[in-house]
Design a protein around this motif. Structure first.
Motif, short mmCIF file in Angstrom:
data_model
loop_
_atom_site.label_atom_id
_atom_site.label_comp_id
_atom_site.label_asym_id
_atom_site.label_seq_id
_atom_site.Cartn_x
_atom_site.Cartn_y
_atom_site.Cartn_z
N ASN A 179 57.39 12.10 -7.50
CA ASN A 179 58.58 12.64 -6.83
C ASN A 179 58.70 12.14 -5.41
O ASN A 179 59.81 12.03 -4.87
CB ASN A 179 58.55 14.17 -6.83
CG ASN A 179 58.70 14.75 -8.22
OD1 ASN A 179 58.90 14.03 -9.19
ND2 ASN A 179 58.59 16.07 -8.33
N SER A 180 57.57 11.87 -4.75
CA SER A 180 57.61 11.40 -3.37
C SER A 180 57.24 9.92 -3.27
O SER A 180 57.17 9.37 -2.17
CB SER A 180 56.63 12.21 -2.51
OG SER A 180 55.30 12.07 -2.98
N GLN A 181 57.01 9.29 -4.42
CA GLN A 181 56.59 7.89 -4.41
C GLN A 181 57.60 6.98 -5.12
O GLN A 181 57.23 5.96 -5.71
CB GLN A 181 55.21 7.75 -5.06
CG GLN A 181 54.10 8.45 -4.25
CD GLN A 181 52.71 8.17 -4.78
OE1 GLN A 181 52.45 8.29 -5.97
NE2 GLN A 181 51.81 7.78 -3.90
N GLY A 182 58.87 7.35 -5.05
CA GLY A 182 59.91 6.50 -5.59
C GLY A 182 59.97 6.42 -7.09
O GLY A 182 60.43 5.43 -7.67
N THR A 223 46.68 5.52 1.92
CA THR A 223 47.98 6.07 1.57
C THR A 223 48.02 7.55 1.96
O THR A 223 47.11 8.30 1.64
CB THR A 223 48.23 5.93 0.05
OG1 THR A 223 48.20 4.54 -0.29
CG2 THR A 223 49.57 6.51 -0.33
N PRO A 224 49.06 7.98 2.67
CA PRO A 224 49.12 9.38 3.10
C PRO A 224 49.02 10.35 1.92
O PRO A 224 49.65 10.13 0.87
CB PRO A 224 50.51 9.49 3.76
CG PRO A 224 50.78 8.09 4.26
CD PRO A 224 50.18 7.19 3.21
N PRO A 225 48.22 11.39 2.05
CA PRO A 225 48.03 12.35 0.95
C PRO A 225 49.13 13.41 0.94
O PRO A 225 49.92 13.53 1.89
CB PRO A 225 46.69 12.99 1.29
CG PRO A 225 46.68 13.00 2.80
CD PRO A 225 47.39 11.72 3.22
N VAL A 274 53.82 6.05 -9.45
CA VAL A 274 52.64 6.62 -8.80
C VAL A 274 51.81 5.49 -8.20
O VAL A 274 51.71 4.40 -8.76
CB VAL A 274 51.77 7.45 -9.77
CG1 VAL A 274 52.49 8.72 -10.17
CG2 VAL A 274 51.34 6.66 -10.98
N PHE A 275 51.23 5.80 -7.04
CA PHE A 275 50.34 4.88 -6.34
C PHE A 275 49.11 5.71 -5.97
O PHE A 275 49.15 6.49 -5.02
CB PHE A 275 51.02 4.31 -5.10
CG PHE A 275 52.29 3.56 -5.41
CD1 PHE A 275 52.25 2.20 -5.69
CD2 PHE A 275 53.52 4.22 -5.43
CE1 PHE A 275 53.42 1.51 -5.98
CE2 PHE A 275 54.68 3.54 -5.72
CZ PHE A 275 54.64 2.17 -6.00
N LEU A 276 48.04 5.55 -6.74
CA LEU A 276 46.88 6.43 -6.63
C LEU A 276 45.68 5.71 -6.04
O LEU A 276 45.71 4.53 -5.78
CB LEU A 276 46.55 7.00 -8.01
CG LEU A 276 47.70 7.72 -8.73
CD1 LEU A 276 47.28 8.15 -10.13
CD2 LEU A 276 48.18 8.92 -7.92
N HIS A 278 53.84 6.42 0.17
CA HIS A 278 54.23 5.25 -0.61
C HIS A 278 53.54 4.04 0.01
O HIS A 278 53.08 4.10 1.16
CB HIS A 278 55.76 5.12 -0.52
CG HIS A 278 56.35 4.06 -1.38
ND1 HIS A 278 56.45 2.74 -0.98
CD2 HIS A 278 56.88 4.11 -2.63
CE1 HIS A 278 57.01 2.03 -1.93
NE2 HIS A 278 57.28 2.84 -2.94
N PRO A 279 53.43 2.92 -0.70
CA PRO A 279 52.87 1.72 -0.06
C PRO A 279 53.53 1.36 1.26
O PRO A 279 52.88 0.83 2.16
CB PRO A 279 53.11 0.63 -1.12
CG PRO A 279 53.00 1.36 -2.41
CD PRO A 279 53.63 2.70 -2.16
#
Length: 400
Positions: A347-350, A138-140, A353-355, A89-90
């Motif tokens: 699902n893991s980014q709240g 951003t962690p993959p 999506v943050f791409l 996430h950011p």
């Protein structure tokens, strides 16, 4: 019928009723295609035990000052940056700094290449040095990494086209890197004047999952091991703060996480979207299908996989040129990220999506429109699609 027999039958009936009632109350297990975590099929009982040890170390072990954290750091656990083995996430995005060309990082003595933005009480977090170029990473997602590690070097060389010999405007190439001393060179590895192919990280600076794991403990949490023994705080060599076995357990965990499972594979719009993906040449970098080679882990050996990546560097144009790089990559070059699991990113980014490498794109469409350089033509072809066809292509990507 005797009383004893009636009591036995009644007990059995009551057990069945309770079992049915309880099963209705219990939450349903998630389907395999709705989650990213879980082991590959085919692990032995002993390998499953190692997987579980690695799972615990990755997702449940939290570091504090009492067990080695810091004194400067970014995160307190592996899982805090990779919830459910998904994208970060950011709030968990890292800052990398100090290299503006291929001559190497000029700010290693000032804390490079990673900014430790947090600190234990009594210590100060790092700040960006004056004049240092930087980028945010951003962690993959973690899933399928062992399968990507098992793709032979020869495959990546065959996919590369450094001088664009076929004239299609795409010229993927490996990032040739210098290996750390603890690296165990893989069978069939190809080298170029003593340098080897990197395949992990935003710029493909990392050779394998051992290097990735040891670096993450060191750079992200300030945890030193015998593999990475230089403190990020004072650049001095220190005693290991974590056993080698824990590092190796986490490596095995990452190597044996399953590949994401595509959803709605037979949906007509998904199938049409896949054809559009190929038609506008997205598949020339995001290669749909790869084959793993022989591996010491039988469960990932010689498998056909569908990651949608070539693991190579590509020039992505000025919009994505942060003026920072790693290894022999140029500043606008980025490693093609695998697209499998893309549809589960939120699902893991709240729930959003943050791409892209730094999470700047807030939708798949925005991510596509940020593609430049070698992807210019594909971006233009996407923009020329009808809204209906754009939706089909997006639906396909969300199914991955």
């Amino acid at each position: 019928m005797g009383k004893r027999k009636i009591k036995v039958l009644s007990a059995i009936s009551l057990g069945i009723i309770l079992s049915i009632s309880c099963s209705k109350l219990l939450p349903q297990l998630p389907t395999d295609d709705s989650i990213l975590d879980g082991p590959v099929d085919g692990l032995s009982p002993e390998q499953n035990r190692i997987f579980l040890r690695g799972d615990f170390a990755f997702n449940d072990e939290v570091f504090t000052s009492s067990n080695g954290l810091g004194p400067t750091f970014v995160a307190t656990s592996c899982g805090s940056c990779h919830a459910g083995d998904g994208k970060g996430h950011p709030f968990t995005t890292l800052t990398r700094f100090g290299q503006s060309d291929t001559l190497g990082n000029q700010f290693l003595h000032l804390g490079g290449p990673q900014l430790q933005s947090r600190a234990l009480p009594g210590y100060k977090p790092e700040v960006l040095p004056a004049g240092a170029t930087f980028s945010r990473f951003t962690p993959p997602a973690n899933t399928g990494l062992g399968l990507l590690e098992a793709v032979p070097d020869a495959t990546l060389i065959a996919l590369s086209d450094v001088n664009d010999a076929d004239g299609d405007g795409i010229s993927g190439r490996p990032n040739w890197i210098t290996l750390p001393s603890y690296t165990i060179i893989k069978t069939g590895a190809i080298h170029n004047n003593g340098k080897y192919i990197g395949r992990f990280g935003k710029k493909a600076l990392v050779y394998d999952l051992l290097q990735q794991t040891a670096n993450a403990y060191n750079q992200d949490m300030g945890i030193n091991s015998s593999y990475e023994s230089i403190s990020t705080y004072n650049n001095l060599q220190v005693d290991p703060e974590i056993p080698n076995q824990t590092i190796l357990d986490v490596v095995f965990y990452l190597q044996t996480l399953k590949a994401p499972v595509q959803r709605d594979q037979q949906d007509r719009e998904v199938l049409a979207g896949k054809q559009l993906f190929i038609q506008i040449s997205c598949s020339k970098c995001h290669i749909p299908q790869l084959q793993t080679g022989p591996s010491p882990i039988a469960a990932i050996s010689n498998k056909t996989i569908f990651p949608y990546t070539d693991l190579l560097l590509h020039d992505m144009g000025p919009a994505l040129d942060d003026g920072y790089t790693e290894g022999t990559a140029l500043t606008p070059e980025w490693r093609t990220p695998a697209l499998w699991g893309l549809g589960l990113s939120k699902n893991s980014q709240g729930g959003q999506v943050f791409l892209m490498h730094d999470g700047r794109a807030r939708s798949i469409t925005e991510a596509i429109n940020l593609h430049g350089g070698e992807a210019n033509n594909s971006r233009k072809l996407f923009q020329q699609l009808t809204e209906s066809d754009k939706n089909k292509l997006i639906k396909f990507l969300e199914s991955l």
